[in-house]
Write an enzyme that holds these catalytic residues in place. Structure first.
Site, short mmCIF file in Angstrom:
data_model
loop_
_atom_site.label_atom_id
_atom_site.label_comp_id
_atom_site.label_asym_id
_atom_site.label_seq_id
_atom_site.Cartn_x
_atom_site.Cartn_y
_atom_site.Cartn_z
N ASP A 201 0.83 -1.19 0.00
CA ASP A 201 0.00 0.00 0.00
C ASP A 201 0.88 1.26 0.00
O ASP A 201 1.88 1.33 0.72
CB ASP A 201 -0.86 -0.03 1.27
CG ASP A 201 -1.99 0.95 1.25
OD1 ASP A 201 -2.82 0.88 0.32
OD2 ASP A 201 -2.07 1.80 2.16
N GLU A 255 14.54 -15.25 2.08
CA GLU A 255 14.66 -16.33 3.07
C GLU A 255 13.65 -17.44 2.78
O GLU A 255 13.73 -18.52 3.34
CB GLU A 255 14.39 -15.77 4.48
CG GLU A 255 15.42 -14.77 4.95
CD GLU A 255 14.93 -13.98 6.17
OE1 GLU A 255 13.94 -14.38 6.82
OE2 GLU A 255 15.55 -12.94 6.46
C1 GLC Z 1 -4.22 3.00 -0.73
C2 GLC Z 1 -5.44 2.12 -0.73
C3 GLC Z 1 -6.62 2.94 -0.30
C4 GLC Z 1 -6.36 3.48 1.09
C5 GLC Z 1 -5.04 4.22 1.15
C6 GLC Z 1 -4.60 4.45 2.57
O1 GLC Z 1 -4.32 4.02 -1.67
O2 GLC Z 1 -5.60 1.51 -1.97
O3 GLC Z 1 -7.81 2.21 -0.32
O4 GLC Z 1 -7.39 4.35 1.45
O5 GLC Z 1 -4.00 3.51 0.54
O6 GLC Z 1 -4.18 3.25 3.14
#
Ligand code: GLC
Length: 552
Positions: A201, A255
């Site tokens: 993310d 690993e």
């Molecule tokens: C990314 C995710 C989104 C989320 C953001 C914060 O963009 O895809 O859904 O709100 O990160 O974690």
């Protein structure tokens, strides 16, 4: 040996909205297990699961309170293990989402940081600063949260903490070795449970330039692309130091045998994005240039060429994405009237102007054949294979996306692409909620789905489409059944004669010709056997349509 992910099709599951086994109105892990057959029947190679970890759901699970457990409303670690085993038995890979930029405000680290007070080592795990102004009553910088409003919130003792997203999602301080060590442990934890990969993310945002004094930004309208272009030495996006994190992660994942794959969420223009996929960093990054491309042959030619060339620079192949849980569904975007700024609309709430869903569906079918025939891997967001439109008229009281509140109730946010899937034509929740563990899809009504499904949602259900050769689902199944005939060949060759004007034409695997007609007028089809077509072809390819032909 070629890595499995290089030409894989990954199906994105948004767990709360996929299938609800226990009938409480929220999708869960047991629901995923029960419905894996759908993914296998589709012909995908695996799933990517959006977060299912313990979370107060301030941002639908992207606010994690415990990175090593399953949210009790979604199940248990045992349910997770059973799901992975069932997926593997079906030949499906499992990728999970890692959220390293921030935690939930309910994460024990953040609670302790609030308690411990200014100057404490606990606060060093996050980004706490004194405010500006005489009494420190102004935020430390002008940085804005992605969801609207300032990126700083004031704690009770007067210090401010940084959150690029909602206030419930405090940003971690990646300059602190304890944060780095914690995430090594999290990667090992899930790798040890048998996952095949990780989606990372906001992968381009972890490391911040926190040298004093913190710098203000040039504030611009638009999304991440615009922000980064207006601020070349951005204090928290795409810092050069972030690459070291992924070099380190590669060593950690090595690993395991085989090492789990990695795909980064990197909202950057292609040439900067691919730097994250150099051989010693991540394996892949989502290609958002493709997702932002308007329905126009020249625009597609440019983005296809640059995506392939940029990826080749670092020895990899591109990914192809047309939607996910953060953007308006492709059927609705592609049905917009000519001249609409599609890029801006994608990140809006899908409201105004009204899309023509018939046109959008026709184009989305063609776009699927474009996406699934390009060299590299493809990510299909749940519901794309059903041709689901954006649900733009969700009642205000049902909205959960923090963008709704943070925008002062002007932006309805991303819930319109997160409405629970329809599995059956009829039934209280169109088969989304079952009455018990094994009863997914039974006729028994469970609690109402966490987001209301519109009237007639069952018309897009798996049941309605499975045996209809003309359905979007049948199109995806046929395409994925044929994709294997050419997908391991990573070369795309434009056809010099046919690739003209509104028609994209290229060869894959030596003898499969792909034609995509983005115009309105039909064009003659060259000789060949139709493998799959988005419409009836009959010797000609109509406008807003695509076909895969095998040279006879
Ligand atoms: C990314 C995710 C989104 C989320 C953001 C914060 O963009 O895809 O859904 O709100 O990160 O974690």
């Amino acid at each position: 040996m070629q890595h499995w992910w290089r030409d894989a099709v990954l199906y994105q599951v948004y767990p709360r909205s996929f299938a609800d086994a226990d009938g409480d109105g929220t999708g869960d892990i047991a629901g995923i297990t029960a419905r894996l057959g759908h993914v296998a029947d589709l012909g995908a190679d695996g799933i990517w699961l959006s977060p299912f970890y313990t979370s107060p759901w301030a941002d639908g699970g992207y606010d994690v309170a415990d990175f090593r457990d399953v949210d009790p409303r979604l199940g248990t670690l045992e349910d997770f293990d059973a799901m992975v085993a069932a997926a593997h038995a079906l030949g499906l890979r499992v990728m999970v989402d890692i959220v390293p930029n921030h935690t939930s405000e309910e994460h024990p680290w953040f609670r302790k940081a609030l308690e411990a007070g200014p100057g404490s080592p606990e606060r060093e795990l996050y980004v706490f600063r004194d405010g500006r102004g005489a009494d420190g009553g102004l935020p430390p910088t002008n940085w804005r949260s992605t969801f609207g409003g300032p990126a700083w919130t004031r704690a009770a003792d007067g210090q401010w903490y940084l959150h690029m997203f909602a206030p419930e999602q405090p940003d971690l301080n990646w300059g602190d070795p304890r944060v780095r060590e914690e995430f090594r442990g999290i990667l090992r934890f899930w790798s040890g449970r048998g996952v095949d990969g990780f989606r990372i993310d906001v992968a381009y945002a972890l490391v911040k330039d926190l040298d004093e004094p913190l710098r203000d930004l040039v504030l611009v309208e638009g999304g991440r692309f615009e922000d980064i272009l207006a601020n070349p030495d951005h204090p928290f996006l795409d810092r050069p130091e972030v690459h070291e994190v992924y070099r380190d992660w590669r060593r950690v994942l090595a690993e395991f045998d085989p090492p789990p794959a990695t795909v980064g969420e990197v909202w950057l223009p292609s040439e900067r994005r691919v730097l994250y996929t150099r051989p010693d960093e991540l394996d892949q990054a989502f290609n958002f240039d493709f997702l932002r491309t308007a329905w126009d042959a020249d625009a597609y030619r440019r983005v296809i060429d640059s995506s392939i060339a940029d990826a080749a620079q670092v020895g990899t192949v591109p990914t192809w994405v047309i939607g996910n849980h953060d953007v308006v569904r492709p059927v609705s975007v592609l049905g917009l009237p000519a001249g609409t700024d599609q890029g801006a609309w994608l990140l809006s709430d899908g409201h105004d102007p009204e899309p023509d869903l018939e046109l959008g569906t026709r184009r989305a079918r063609a776009l699927a054949l474009l996406e699934l025939s390009l060299p590299g891997s493809a990510y299909v967001y749940q519901g794309e294979e059903l041709g689901l439109p954006e649900v733009a008229d969700l009642p205000a009281e049902s909205l959960e996306d923090p963008r709704w509140v943070r925008s002062g109730h002007t932006d309805k946010g991303r819930d319109g692409c997160r409405v629970p899937l329809p599995w059956t034509v009829e039934g209280a929740s169109y088969g989304f909620s079952g009455a018990g563990g094994d009863a997914v899809g039974s006729e028994e009504p469970g609690s109402a789905p966490w987001l209301p499904q519109p009237e007639g949602w069952g018309r897009w259900s798996v049941q309605a489409q499975a045996d209809d050769p003309g359905s979007v689902l049948s199109l995806y199944r046929r395409a994925l059944a044929h994709r294997g005939e050419f997908s391991s060949d990573e070369v795309l060759t434009w056809d010099d004669t046919l690739n003209r004007g509104p028609v994209l034409a290229y060869w894959r695997g030596g003898d499969v010709l792909v034609l995509v007609n983005t115009g309105e007028e039909a064009v003659e089809l060259p000789p060949g056997r139709v493998l799959v077509a988005s419409v009836e072809t009959d010797g000609r390819l109509p406008g807003n349509a695509a076909v895969w032909l095998r040279r006879e």
